[in-house]
Enzyme design. Sequence first.
Site, short mmCIF file in Angstrom:
data_model
loop_
_atom_site.label_atom_id
_atom_site.label_comp_id
_atom_site.label_asym_id
_atom_site.label_seq_id
_atom_site.Cartn_x
_atom_site.Cartn_y
_atom_site.Cartn_z
N HIS A 5 0.82 -1.21 0.00
CA HIS A 5 0.00 0.00 0.00
C HIS A 5 0.85 1.26 0.00
O HIS A 5 1.82 1.37 0.73
CB HIS A 5 -0.91 -0.01 1.24
CG HIS A 5 -1.76 1.21 1.38
ND1 HIS A 5 -1.78 1.97 2.53
CD2 HIS A 5 -2.61 1.81 0.51
CE1 HIS A 5 -2.63 2.97 2.38
NE2 HIS A 5 -3.14 2.90 1.16
N GLU A 25 0.65 -0.65 -4.95
CA GLU A 25 -0.29 0.43 -5.22
C GLU A 25 0.47 1.75 -5.13
O GLU A 25 1.23 1.96 -4.19
CB GLU A 25 -1.43 0.41 -4.21
CG GLU A 25 -2.47 1.49 -4.45
CD GLU A 25 -2.78 2.30 -3.19
OE1 GLU A 25 -3.92 2.74 -3.06
OE2 GLU A 25 -1.86 2.51 -2.36
N ASP A 27 -0.12 6.10 -5.69
CA ASP A 27 -1.13 7.15 -5.76
C ASP A 27 -0.74 8.17 -6.82
O ASP A 27 0.37 8.70 -6.79
CB ASP A 27 -1.26 7.84 -4.41
CG ASP A 27 -1.66 6.88 -3.30
OD1 ASP A 27 -2.81 6.42 -3.32
OD2 ASP A 27 -0.81 6.59 -2.43
N HIS A 41 0.48 10.55 -1.91
CA HIS A 41 -0.79 10.40 -1.21
C HIS A 41 -1.17 11.68 -0.49
O HIS A 41 -2.24 12.23 -0.69
CB HIS A 41 -0.72 9.24 -0.21
CG HIS A 41 -2.04 8.88 0.39
ND1 HIS A 41 -2.68 9.67 1.34
CD2 HIS A 41 -2.87 7.83 0.17
CE1 HIS A 41 -3.82 9.11 1.67
NE2 HIS A 41 -3.97 7.99 0.97
N ASP A 85 -3.72 4.16 -8.05
CA ASP A 85 -4.79 4.78 -7.26
C ASP A 85 -4.91 6.23 -7.73
O ASP A 85 -4.11 7.09 -7.36
CB ASP A 85 -4.47 4.70 -5.77
CG ASP A 85 -5.71 4.91 -4.92
OD1 ASP A 85 -6.77 4.38 -5.28
OD2 ASP A 85 -5.61 5.63 -3.91
#
Length: 274
Positions: A5, A25, A27, A41, A85
């Site tokens: 993540h 993942e 962002d 993020h 993301d």
Amino acid sequence: WIMGHMVNAIEQVDEFLNLGANAIELDIDFDKDGIAQITHHGIPCDCGRECTKKAIFTEYLDNIRQVTTPDNPKFREQLVLLALDLKLQRISSAKAYRAGEDVAKKLLDHYWQRGNSRARAYILLNIPLVEDCEFIRAFKDTLKNEGYESYNDKVGINFTGNEDLDKIRDVLEILGIHKQVWQADGITSCFARGTERLKEALEKRDTPGYNYINKVYAWTLVRKSIMRRSLRLGVDGVMSNNPDRVIKVLKEKEFADKFRLATYNDNPWEKFRG
């Protein structure tokens, strides 16, 4: 699939792979015009994580292309899936189409290199809300207009905003998407979340003839007890800040004979028939 993540700095890629992730993942942050600028993020983010790590998006793609290209010195065989993301909630929904064009072109130029790259990872487009669905239309239009529709085979769709599953199905139907669909369910690791919607997604996945969910994953899991709960329900993947904890749980007697890590030979767009 164990999805690392919030892997937004280039140096974090190896860090999360070394912990056991086979997917990551990242962002994607856009400017006000819908141009993808950085992997970032921002605050707030998960408890116990640094929220501000970042990289230039195109530089990140150049690096991850090498990490996923066989025979490249940086190649890591285990990395088979990249979840983008897309922080579309930070820009006007009117800019979603422009954002889709831009991300498609940047992938063409920096990851796939318009047919000259052997980078092999599958790409999962994580869309926050159904209102951002024009991103998907633009992405597919751009691949077609640029002459690279074949890359659609490497790209899946996932709505991450915990919206009504039937509402998501209706939008996918409008877009003409009946395959290569993942469904996420979850919440930041700072809070607890029940399993009602997760169970509903899994039930739909397992319904014969239902083509709008091929895989289901839970996010963002840090406690082993919640990982076990999700595995017992039958998820296809887990997104975690701690891939090494997921690895340990998978080795437990209860799960060792039921689950294994996905490899490149496992098609992420096919329903698992155990």
